[in-house]
Write an enzyme that holds these catalytic residues in place. Structure first.
Site, short mmCIF file in Angstrom:
data_model
loop_
_atom_site.label_atom_id
_atom_site.label_comp_id
_atom_site.label_asym_id
_atom_site.label_seq_id
_atom_site.Cartn_x
_atom_site.Cartn_y
_atom_site.Cartn_z
N GLY A 26 0.79 -1.23 0.00
CA GLY A 26 0.00 0.00 0.00
C GLY A 26 0.81 1.27 0.00
O GLY A 26 1.81 1.41 -0.71
N ILE A 27 0.38 2.22 0.81
CA ILE A 27 0.98 3.55 0.82
C ILE A 27 2.42 3.52 1.32
O ILE A 27 3.30 4.18 0.77
CB ILE A 27 0.10 4.50 1.66
CG1 ILE A 27 -1.20 4.79 0.91
CG2 ILE A 27 0.83 5.80 1.98
CD1 ILE A 27 -2.21 5.57 1.69
N ASP B 136 8.55 -3.62 8.13
CA ASP B 136 7.17 -4.05 8.26
C ASP B 136 7.13 -5.29 9.17
O ASP B 136 8.15 -5.96 9.37
CB ASP B 136 6.57 -4.39 6.89
CG ASP B 136 5.06 -4.34 6.87
OD1 ASP B 136 4.50 -3.31 6.43
OD2 ASP B 136 4.43 -5.32 7.30
N TYR C 268 -10.17 4.31 16.01
CA TYR C 268 -9.22 4.82 15.02
C TYR C 268 -9.15 6.34 15.05
O TYR C 268 -8.07 6.93 14.90
CB TYR C 268 -9.60 4.33 13.63
CG TYR C 268 -8.66 4.79 12.54
CD1 TYR C 268 -7.32 4.41 12.56
CD2 TYR C 268 -9.10 5.60 11.49
CE1 TYR C 268 -6.45 4.82 11.56
CE2 TYR C 268 -8.25 6.02 10.49
CZ TYR C 268 -6.92 5.62 10.53
OH TYR C 268 -6.05 6.04 9.55
#
Length: 269
Positions: free
Chosen positions: A18-19, A38, A165
């Site tokens: 992803g980003i 990661d 979140y």
């Protein structure tokens, strides 16, 4: 001032997909040394393969980034590989909806750990290394280092279904400002990017679940499209470069104008 980060060393977390992956790959493409970090070792290996060479500008580090020892090992691995660190991008994020009347303390704690605490801990460790580089004369005093935190419009749009979140995003934004204030005298800049209408992993999941969402999101975005993750990478490069040398403690919105209006729908960013 230059947008170049050529020859700089960057740590990018959340870099397996992803980003985060888009940012890390963009940094490498413009000449930076990049540590792709990661928790998903298999995904890192799949994405990087032979690109993560033992002597090259791309390296990979896998581990639970919520653990202090893992973060310390990440910084050490970066120094071992490249001798220094100039840029940190905290792109690791966890996005999860919840029932606002039933959110558990465990879930809230985990969202804070994943979206704010781990990034703050890593920022503290990296900032200490940046200061050591200045003291040793390895870094010009006006270019001590740059930290960029990824957050979300959820920090300002506290939708009920994204309560945990939203709280974690708001905490990340406040941590960004506080750390920027603390490190400004040492010329370490700390900024954030709050994004929406960007093709993240979470958005891809939402689009598969709701086929009509794409059209609604495009209609709610003044620039009339969903941006690719690589477009966010350019903004992060700006904040990491000398071109933004007098900017610190700011949360830059990259959302195609979404924040000019009302939220599109609960839990959609």
């Amino acid at each position: 001032m230059s947008l170049s980060i050529q020859g700089k060393t960057a740590i990018v977390t959340g870099a397996a997909r992803g980003i985060g992956l888009a940012i890390a790959r963009h940094f490498a493409a413009v000449g930076a040394n990049v540590m792709f970090a990661d928790s998903d070792e298999a995904a890192l290996e799949t994405e990087l393969g032979a690109d993560a060479a033992a002597e090259g500008p791309i390296r990979a580090f896998a581990g639970d980034l919520g653990q202090k020892l893992t973060l310390a090992n990440l910084v050490s691995a970066t120094i071992d590989a490249f001798d220094r660190v100039d840029i940190l991008v905290n792109a690791h994020r966890m996005v999860q909806g919840c029932d606002p009347l039933a959110v558990s303390e465990d879930m809230l704690a985990e969202m804070l750990r994943q979206n704010m605490i781990s990034g703050l801990r890593l920022s503290q460790m990296v900032a200490k290394r940046m200061l050591a580089q200045v003291e040793s004369g390895d870094t010009p005093p006006l270019q001590s280092g740059a930290i960029v935190n990824l957050t979300s419009l959820a920090a300002d749009w506290p939708q009920p279904q994204m309560l945990a979140y939203s709280i974690a995003s708001a905490a990340q934004a406040q941590a960004t400002r506080a750390l920027a204030s603390a490190l400004a005298p040492q010329r370490i800049r700390v900024n954030g990017v709050a994004f929406a209408s960007i093709m993240s992993n979470n958005m891809q999941l939402k689009l598969r679940e709701d086929p009509g969402l794409r059209d609604r999101m495009i209609a709610a975005t003044p620039l009339g499209r969903i941006a690719g993750a690589d477009e966010l990478a350019g903004t992060v490069q700006f904040l990491a470069s000398e071109a933004s040398g007098f900017i610190t403690g700011q949360i830059l919105r990259v959302d195609g104008g979404r924040s000019l209006g009302d939220p599109l729908a609960p839990g959609v960013y």
